[in-house]
Motif scaffolding. Structure first.
Motif, short mmCIF file in Angstrom:
data_model
loop_
_atom_site.label_atom_id
_atom_site.label_comp_id
_atom_site.label_asym_id
_atom_site.label_seq_id
_atom_site.Cartn_x
_atom_site.Cartn_y
_atom_site.Cartn_z
N LEU A 1 0.86 -1.46 -0.26
CA LEU A 1 0.29 0.12 -0.30
C LEU A 1 0.82 1.36 0.02
O LEU A 1 0.28 2.03 -0.59
N GLY A 2 2.33 1.02 0.94
CA GLY A 2 2.51 2.62 0.97
C GLY A 2 3.67 2.19 -0.14
O GLY A 2 4.15 3.87 -0.61
N LYS A 3 4.44 2.05 -1.56
CA LYS A 3 4.13 2.21 -2.54
C LYS A 3 3.50 2.29 -3.39
O LYS A 3 4.22 3.18 -4.63
N TYR A 4 2.37 2.41 -3.80
CA TYR A 4 1.44 2.97 -4.26
C TYR A 4 1.49 4.51 -3.95
O TYR A 4 0.77 5.34 -4.85
N LYS A 5 1.56 5.38 -2.70
CA LYS A 5 1.57 6.43 -2.36
C LYS A 5 0.11 7.12 -3.00
O LYS A 5 0.09 8.27 -4.15
N LEU A 6 -0.25 6.57 -2.53
CA LEU A 6 -2.34 6.71 -2.27
C LEU A 6 -2.59 9.14 -2.02
O LEU A 6 -3.14 8.82 -1.69
N ASP A 7 -1.27 9.27 -1.45
CA ASP A 7 -1.82 11.05 -1.29
C ASP A 7 -1.19 11.56 -1.99
O ASP A 7 -1.27 12.53 -2.10
N THR A 8 -0.52 10.81 -3.43
CA THR A 8 -0.44 11.91 -3.82
C THR A 8 -1.09 11.48 -5.65
O THR A 8 -2.29 10.68 -5.59
N PHE A 9 -1.58 13.02 -6.26
CA PHE A 9 -2.61 12.97 -7.09
C PHE A 9 -2.80 11.78 -8.59
O PHE A 9 -2.91 11.49 -8.95
N SER A 10 -0.82 12.28 -8.98
CA SER A 10 -0.57 11.45 -9.61
C SER A 10 -0.60 9.94 -9.80
O SER A 10 -0.97 9.04 -11.06
N ASP B 1 1.63 17.50 -5.24
CA ASP B 1 0.99 16.23 -6.09
C ASP B 1 0.65 15.93 -4.79
O ASP B 1 -0.96 15.35 -5.02
N SER B 2 0.98 15.42 -3.82
CA SER B 2 0.71 14.73 -2.17
C SER B 2 0.03 16.56 -1.29
O SER B 2 0.14 17.37 -1.27
N ILE C 1 -11.68 25.37 -3.45
CA ILE C 1 -11.71 24.87 -2.28
C ILE C 1 -12.17 25.28 -0.49
O ILE C 1 -11.65 26.05 -0.96
N VAL C 2 -13.47 24.23 0.11
CA VAL C 2 -14.14 25.28 0.59
C VAL C 2 -12.54 24.20 2.19
O VAL C 2 -12.56 23.79 1.79
N LYS D 1 -7.80 14.51 6.13
CA LYS D 1 -7.77 13.44 7.51
C LYS D 1 -8.12 11.37 6.45
O LYS D 1 -7.60 11.22 6.97
N MET D 2 -8.83 11.54 5.43
CA MET D 2 -8.50 10.80 4.75
C MET D 2 -6.95 10.54 3.94
O MET D 2 -7.45 9.79 3.00
N ASN D 3 -6.75 11.30 4.04
CA ASN D 3 -5.18 10.98 3.08
C ASN D 3 -5.69 11.40 1.22
O ASN D 3 -5.17 10.39 0.66
N ILE D 4 -6.74 12.61 1.15
CA ILE D 4 -5.97 12.21 -0.06
C ILE D 4 -5.83 13.52 -1.05
O ILE D 4 -6.34 14.81 -0.23
N PRO D 5 -5.41 13.88 -2.27
CA PRO D 5 -4.96 14.47 -2.77
C PRO D 5 -5.50 15.34 -2.85
O PRO D 5 -7.24 15.25 -3.70
N ILE D 6 -5.98 17.08 -3.26
CA ILE D 6 -6.33 17.79 -4.37
C ILE D 6 -6.96 17.07 -5.26
O ILE D 6 -6.45 16.92 -6.29
N PRO D 7 -8.38 17.50 -5.71
CA PRO D 7 -8.91 17.53 -7.24
C PRO D 7 -8.48 18.19 -7.90
O PRO D 7 -8.64 19.09 -7.47
#
Length: 517
Positions: free
Chosen positions: A193-202, A419-420, A444-445, A454-460
């Motif tokens: 899971l860490g390798k996928y770096k889901l905190d980044t948009f790319s 990106d993150s 972004i509000v 909180k959810m570790n989601i990149p800016i859309p």
């Protein structure tokens, strides 16, 4: 039928009048206005004119009556839900369309019971901290998933149930620490899971493509049914003898309906519930014998109405409250009403409305789309049934040349957004962004940014309008095809919303149950 988000600008008030037109198989005439909350609405009433078609008279009435921009119960049973439509018993919601008993929800459509939800579609039954999910129930900290139930701390799941800490899986049951349907130890799973770096948009964009290709390798059930008997359509639960319908719950003896629940002996409805013996309507909740209604609720024996609530025995009325025996908003005695109504029905058949294409509208037909104040491109129809301007006008639909939006005003270009999410500060709240697909400006509000962190989601990088469209495209069309089970040796046939030329592997229910883990 399936809404719709249009943002006027990143910093201006959002015009929500254009956001909620629901069309089913053909364009329905929907007016997003409530009107008539002022006292003395009957002053707009007129005598029925037997020299004009009924629908022309109704259109004239509609134009004279003042309308509200939105329909919600903000300030009554809800709190801080000003920028929502058809939202009830809720709190702190923003840009939500059709929601009940929800809290801290943003950019959602048809959300029932849950909180801390962003960018979701058709989510039911107590979901919490859920992002970019479609038809997921009882989920917690769930992201980028579809048709999954009771899953926790997971992402990119399709049709999984009772799973936790799973990533990019399909058809799993009661599993933990799985990746691509393979079992791993907790340490191995966390490393992957860490390798996928889901905190980044790319990385999220790449993972979305990988996930879409991965789930094509697994069979899908021909339709999403739960505890149903003799039903056809898709996404139907706890129902009986409900045909050619979509996204319904607890319905019996219904047909050609969508996005509703607790319906009985009714046809051709959308966004409605808790009713019986109703026909051809949009949001006709808590009603009986409600025919050809638009946002007319808690009523009985009413026909051709718009935003008439708690009414009985009315015809061709707009914005009435607690009224009875009225026609074109003019009140009559019971005897006068019962004598006049058959004459009007006969007149509608003898002098029908004929649109520009020669289509005839007699009694029993829904409102002509031609008299709708909305353009085809202002409705969700253009997402589900794409037409260009020439095609729409040829079919008799209107077209809006000046769709309200702001573009080319961005102060931060998408290429320059970190990106993150971990690199994003509060300064993003002061920036105007531009959608990478349509160019629309958006912001972004504060509550949105808190959720992303909180959810570790990149800016859309897409505006919420384009994000909604991408979700609706993942739903199958509201159309059925006859097909056979694709499992070798099985001869079962069924109706399914998967077209024959699609690449998914489609199984009958029996074969599917044998395959899921």
């Amino acid at each position: 039928m399936l809404c719709l988000f249009i943002q006027e600008s990143a910093i201006c008030v959002i015009n929500l009048l254009f956001l909620y037109i629901h069309l089913n198989l053909v364009l329905l005439f929907i007016v997003i206005s409530a009107g008539g909350v002022i006292n003395g609405i009957q002053k707009y009433g007129v005598d029925y004119d037997f020299s004009k078609p009924f629908f022309i008279q109704f259109q004239d009435l509609m134009k004279r009556i003042p309308h509200m921009a939105l329909v919600n119960d903000d300030g009554i049973a809800s709190m801080n839900c000003e920028y929502t439509h058809d939202v009830w018993f809720s709190k702190n919601c923003y840009m939500v369309f059709s929601g009940w008993h929800i809290e801290n929800v943003m950019y959602g459509y048809f959300i029932n019971a849950g909180k801390e939800i962003v960018d979701c579609l058709l989510n039911f039954a107590e979901t919490e901290f859920v992002y970019e999910c479609i038809n997921c129930t009882h989920g917690y900290r769930l992201k980028y998933s579809e048709f999954s139930r009771a899953c926790i701390d997971s992402q990119f799941l399709y049709d999984c149930k009772d799973c936790s800490n799973c990533f990019m899986c399909c058809g799993l049951r009661n599993k933990k620490y799985c990746f691509k349907n393979e079992q791993y130890t907790k340490e191995e799973y966390e490393k992957i899971l860490g390798k996928y770096k889901l905190d980044t948009f790319s990385s999220v964009e790449k993972t979305k493509n990988e996930y879409s290709e991965f789930i094509l390798n697994y069979p899908r059930r021909f339709a999403w049914f739960k505890q149903t008997l003799d039903c056809s359509g898709d996404i139907i639960s706890y129902s009986k003898n409900t045909k050619k319908s979509f996204v319904l719950k607890k319905c019996e003896n219904c047909k050609y309906s969508d996005f509703g629940g607790i319906q009985k002996d009714s046809y051709d409805l959308t966004m409605s519930g808790e009713l019986s013996e109703c026909y051809e309507g949009e949001v006709v909740d808590h009603s009986q014998l409600n025919f050809f209604g638009l946002f007319s609720v808690k009523s009985q024996d009413i026909r051709y109405t718009q935003h008439c609530h708690n009414c009985k025995h009315i015809f061709g009325c707009d914005a009435l409250r607690n009224d009875s025996y009225s026609i074109l908003n003019k009140q009559y005695t019971k005897k006068e009403y019962e004598e006049l109504l058959p004459k009007i029905i006969e007149h509608m058949n003898d002098m029908p409305y004929v649109d520009k294409n020669g289509v005839i509208y007699k009694y029993g037909e829904f409102f002509p789309s031609e008299i709708s104040p909305f353009g085809y491109n202002e409705t969700i129809a253009i997402n589900n049934y794409p037409l260009n301007k020439e095609e729409a006008i040829e079919k008799g639909y209107g077209w809006q040349d000046n769709i309200q939006k702001t573009s080319d005003k961005e102060t931060l270009f998408y290429k320059n957004i970190p990106d993150s999410i971990n690199e994003i500060g509060d300064s993003i709240l002061d920036e105007i962004l531009g959608c990478i697909e349509c160019g629309r400006n958006y912001k972004i509000v504060a509550s949105e940014l808190t959720f992303y962190k909180k959810m570790n989601i990149p800016i859309p990088r897409r505006c919420f309008h384009c994000r909604h469209i991408s979700r609706t495209k993942k739903l199958n069309p509201m159309k059925l095809w006859y097909r056979s089970c694709m499992k070798e040796g099985c001869t079962n046939e069924f109706e399914t919303s998967y077209a024959p030329d699609r690449s998914e592997i489609i199984y009958c229910e029996k074969c599917y149950q044998q395959e899921v883990c």
